[in-house]
Design an enzyme around this catalytic site. Structure first.
Site, PDB file in Angstrom:
ATOM      1  N   GLU A 291       0.878  -1.304  -0.056  1.00  0.00           N
ATOM      2  CA  GLU A 291       0.064  -0.090   0.175  1.00  0.00           C
ATOM      3  C   GLU A 291       0.886   1.100  -0.048  1.00  0.00           C
ATOM      4  OE1 GLU A 291      -2.881  -0.023   2.997  1.00  0.00           O
ATOM      5  OE2 GLU A 291      -4.033  -1.534   2.313  1.00  0.00           O
TER       6      GLU A 291
ATOM      7  N   GLU B 158      -6.508  -7.081  -0.835  1.00  0.00           N
ATOM      8  CA  GLU B 158      -6.894  -6.881   0.659  1.00  0.00           C
ATOM      9  C   GLU B 158      -8.230  -6.385   0.822  1.00  0.00           C
ATOM     10  OE1 GLU B 158      -3.658  -5.402   3.286  1.00  0.00           O
ATOM     11  OE2 GLU B 158      -5.146  -4.353   4.164  1.00  0.00           O
TER      12      GLU B 158
END
Length: 505
Positions: free
Chosen positions: A168, A256
């Protein structure tokens, strides 16, 4: 047409899977594991396909940080997840910062343990280089290249391994400024040892900026772009970004997602989660839930003190864990899940002869006046003998409003889009709601439908010949509010020319 690249077909040495009494399991000693079924994965036309060129969707769960709850990552827990939950992919999350790999390189041994377990169990595994608080993946680029060089050297011949090279990226980090240059270097490192296993790359703003990646994609043909969401925080704007990215030919992987808000707490937001899961399943996008842990947070799948080795009862699962298990089991076709293909009875069963065939329909697009009819169907064999799919004809009736021609597309088919044939025809008697139909048939490669079995979803998209907008409100087969699978008698099925399901207009 599906044009497959030449692929290196590789085999795993897979252990024998034993059944467990009293449970409804996805595998037995006589059935194939996910990797045996699908083999080497690749990307074709922006979609994930297996070594036969058939589209495949991965569904599974991610570990939490190995430095905190790594004890839940072991062969016993992963076997339970495969057999009881029905996962076909597991993600092992190795943080870089926060006392992760950079401070504690021995965490790589837990990654290797997880990969070995996945190889033995025949499930796919994502090796996740879990950048987060370090914001810019370039911060530890040198270490990433060393790590992935080792992983690719070890697992370049294992078709179940997937590399996620930047979890991320966030802060002021952008796709073109930092992420893409980093990904080019790390991809080159991997490809020097592993020519074709999948690579997943995150995007800016915690892997939300996939539109930027879609506009300037990487040259590697087997790269997917990660999108992450948390149902209590992220909604339609991210789904719109997925549609945009797919329209640009980018392959998307939701590596995710959580039932909570973006903090990992709040909720769980189950209706919002269901909206997301339906959206992803409709588009065949693979997904991995966060997370397999007993941490005190909403997104954790287990309650505090749950066994580290599987065997979990419902009492051991959090509200989130119960929901996610149901979704994965539904995708794997297991009983006891909240299956999206569970039929409801039609309000008007019609006069057609049902025989041993049931057709279920759902409306994929809630806009009746855009430029396409988007419908999906599933056929069930409720009889006691096999049905040859190539003997069946499915007819979806519509009114063309005076627009000649039609452009037909198969967007998804569990039996493989190459096994679906579409054309148009004219009913014997035209009405104000049906002067044409789309004819959907199955090629011989689709095989037979065994008693109790289903074809799985077939998605068909119909455009007017001149690509102008359509009006579905006056179409016989159209169901404006049928957004989940329902037995639908306004689409007919013929078996060797005989009507066996539905009512003709």
């Amino acid at each position: 047409m599906w044009l497959r690249r030449k692929q290196i077909v590789r085999k795993l040495t897979l252990g024998v899977v034993t059944t467990m009494l009293g449970m409804s399991l996805s595998f037995s000693a006589l059935s194939a594991t996910p990797v045996e079924t699908h083999g080497q994965l690749s990307i074709e036309n922006g979609r994930l396909v297996d070594e036969q060129g058939k589209r495949v969707q991965l569904r599974g769960i991610s570990s939490n940080g190995l430095q905190w709850v790594g004890d839940y990552v072991n062969k016993d827990s992963m076997k339970w997840l495969r057999d009881d939950w029905g996962i076909n992919v597991f993600r092992v999350a190795m943080y870089t910062a926060e006392n992760g790999y950079i401070a504690n390189p021995s965490l790589a041994n837990k990654v290797k343990e997880a990969v070995a377990a996945a190889q033995g169990l025949g499930v796919y595994i994502i090796i996740d280089w879990h950048t987060l608080s370090d914001n810019d993946p370039n911060t530890y680029k040198a270490q990433a290249k060393i790590f992935f060089a080792e992983m690719a050297g070890l697992y370049g011949n294992s078709p179940n391994v997937i590399y996620e090279i930047a979890n991320e990226p966030n802060g002021s980090v952008t796709w073109n400024g930092q992420i893409r240059p980093y990904a080019l270097e790390v991809t080159d490192t991997i490809r020097s040892k592993d020519p074709d296993n999948l690579i997943i790359v995150g995007s800016g703003t915690w892997s939300q900026d996939i539109h930027d990646a879609a506009d300037n994609q990487l040259p590697d043909p087997n790269t997917l772009y990660a999108l992450h969401f948390y149902a209590g925080t992220h909604g339609q704007f991210l789904r719109d970004r997925i549609d945009y990215a797919q329209s640009r030919g980018a392959a998307i992987f939701v590596s995710e997602w959580g039932t909570s808000d973006a903090s990992g707490n709040g909720g769980p937001f189950l209706p919002e989660s269901q909206t997301w899961i339906d959206f992803l399943n409709n588009r065949g996008i693979s997904w991995v839930n966060w997370s397999l842990s007993d941490k005190s947070e909403t997104s954790a799948a287990l309650v505090a003190g749950a066994s580290k080795s599987g065997g979990w009862t419902e009492q051991n699962l959090s509200t989130s864990g119960k929901f996610v298990r149901e979704q994965i089991r539904a995708g794997a076709g297991l009983s006891g899940g909240d299956t999206p293909t569970m039929p409801t009875e039609p309000t008007n069963p019609g006069n057609g002869t049902t025989g041993d065939i049931v057709l279920q329909y759902r409306n994929v697009d809630n806009n009746p006046s855009d430029d396409a009819i988007r419908m999906a169907f599933n056929i069930k064999n409720t009889g006691s003998t096999p049905i040859k799919l190539s003997d069946l004809q499915v007819r979806y009736y519509f009114h063309d409003d005076g627009k000649p021609g039609a452009n037909l597309f198969v967007d998804w088919a569990n039996v493989g889009p190459n096994n679906i044939v579409t054309s148009t025809g004219t009913p014997a008697a035209s009405t104000d709601k049906a002067n044409r139909y789309v004819l959907v048939t199955f090629a011989s490669g689709a095989g037979s439908l065994q008693p109790g079995a289903e074809t799985g979803e077939v998605q068909v998209r119909i455009h007017a010949g001149d690509w102008s907008n359509v009006n579905e409100t006056n179409d016989y087969s159209y169901g404006p509010n049928v957004t989940s699978y329902t037995n639908w008698d306004k689409i007919t099925v013929h078996d060797k020319g005989t009507l066996v399901w539905g009512t003709e207009p």
